[in-house]
Each structure stands twice: as structure tokens, then as C-alpha cells.
Design a protein around this motif. Structure first.
Motif, mmCIF file in Angstrom:
data_model
loop_
_atom_site.group_PDB
_atom_site.id
_atom_site.type_symbol
_atom_site.label_atom_id
_atom_site.label_comp_id
_atom_site.label_asym_id
_atom_site.label_seq_id
_atom_site.Cartn_x
_atom_site.Cartn_y
_atom_site.Cartn_z
ATOM 1 N N THR A 74 -49.888 -28.669 68.096
ATOM 2 C CA THR A 74 -50.753 -27.497 68.016
ATOM 3 C C THR A 74 -49.879 -26.287 67.711
ATOM 4 O OG1 THR A 74 -50.607 -27.105 70.400
ATOM 5 C CG2 THR A 74 -52.468 -28.417 69.629
ATOM 6 N N GLU A 75 -50.452 -25.351 66.973
ATOM 7 C CA GLU A 75 -49.734 -24.139 66.594
ATOM 8 C C GLU A 75 -50.542 -22.933 67.040
ATOM 9 O OE1 GLU A 75 -49.248 -24.410 62.367
ATOM 10 O OE2 GLU A 75 -48.194 -26.319 62.499
ATOM 11 N N ARG A 76 -49.851 -21.961 67.617
ATOM 12 C CA ARG A 76 -50.511 -20.736 68.068
ATOM 13 C C ARG A 76 -49.658 -19.554 67.642
ATOM 14 N NH1 ARG A 76 -49.636 -18.276 72.961
ATOM 15 N NH2 ARG A 76 -48.678 -20.185 73.726
ATOM 16 N N VAL A 109 -48.594 -15.653 67.197
ATOM 17 C CA VAL A 109 -48.653 -14.425 67.990
ATOM 18 C C VAL A 109 -48.130 -13.302 67.095
ATOM 19 C CG1 VAL A 109 -47.857 -13.248 70.071
ATOM 20 C CG2 VAL A 109 -48.211 -15.725 70.089
ATOM 21 N N THR A 165 -44.572 -17.956 66.413
ATOM 22 C CA THR A 165 -45.526 -19.053 66.489
ATOM 23 C C THR A 165 -45.048 -20.033 67.550
ATOM 24 O OG1 THR A 165 -46.057 -18.866 64.136
ATOM 25 C CG2 THR A 165 -46.657 -20.916 65.224
ATOM 26 N N TRP A 166 -45.933 -20.351 68.484
ATOM 27 C CA TRP A 166 -45.654 -21.385 69.483
ATOM 28 C C TRP A 166 -46.165 -22.702 68.929
ATOM 29 C CZ3 TRP A 166 -42.769 -21.265 73.750
ATOM 30 C CH2 TRP A 166 -42.442 -20.009 74.270
#
Length: 83
Positions: free
Chosen positions: A27-29, A31, A38-39
Motif C-alpha cells: 500500500t502507498e500513502r 503525504v 510517500t509511506w
């Protein structure tokens, strides 16, 4: 793990102790508040990890040619949830 300047066209593989983590499971999140971070998170099977030292390898296949600065690995965190 947290990457700076990561973009969708960037392609890489992550291995832990020789086991490749599937890109399809991550998964990519992103910010974007005051940064371009990117987390990226992967589920990791318990049998992949060893007690003590573990080896993390990143193999870059291609990067976004439109970016002036390449992605930079800033942070790696491992969260263990005991059952």
C-alpha cells in the motif's frame, strides 16, 4: 518505509532475508503537507523475519525520467503485531 520523491512510474523490488515482497500486496500513502513523502507498506509473513539481524535489499528497475531528484529512502519501520 518512507521515500522522498517517489512517483508512480518508479519501479523497484524489496527483499527481506532473500524473500521478495510482492509489489501487488503493498500500500502507498502519499503525504504532501510540507514535503513530498510517500509511506509504502508491505505485509510480511512471520517466517520471513529472523530473530536478531534481518537484511533489507532494494533493487531499482526504473525511475521516473521527468523527476530531477531521485527517490530517497528516508525511514524504515517494522511493526510486529503479536497474536
Amino acid at each position: 518505509m518512507k521515500l522522498v520523491n517517489f512517483t508512480a512510474p518508479d519501479r523497484f523490488d524489496i527483499r527481506i532475508n532473500g524473500t521478495c515482497l510482492e509489489a501487488a500486496t503493498r500500500t502507498e500513502r502519499a503525504v504532501f503537507i510540507m514535503s513530498n513523502d510517500t509511506w509504502i507498506e508491505y505485509p510480511i509473513a512471520p517466517d520471513v523475519l529472523a530473530q536478531g539481524l534481518n537484511r533489507l535489499e532494494i533493487q531499482v528497475h526504473s525511475l521516473n525520467p521527468q523527476m530531477a531528484d531521485p527517490p530517497v529512502l528516508q525511514t524504515v519501520e517494522l511493526v510486529v503485531r503479536y497474536r
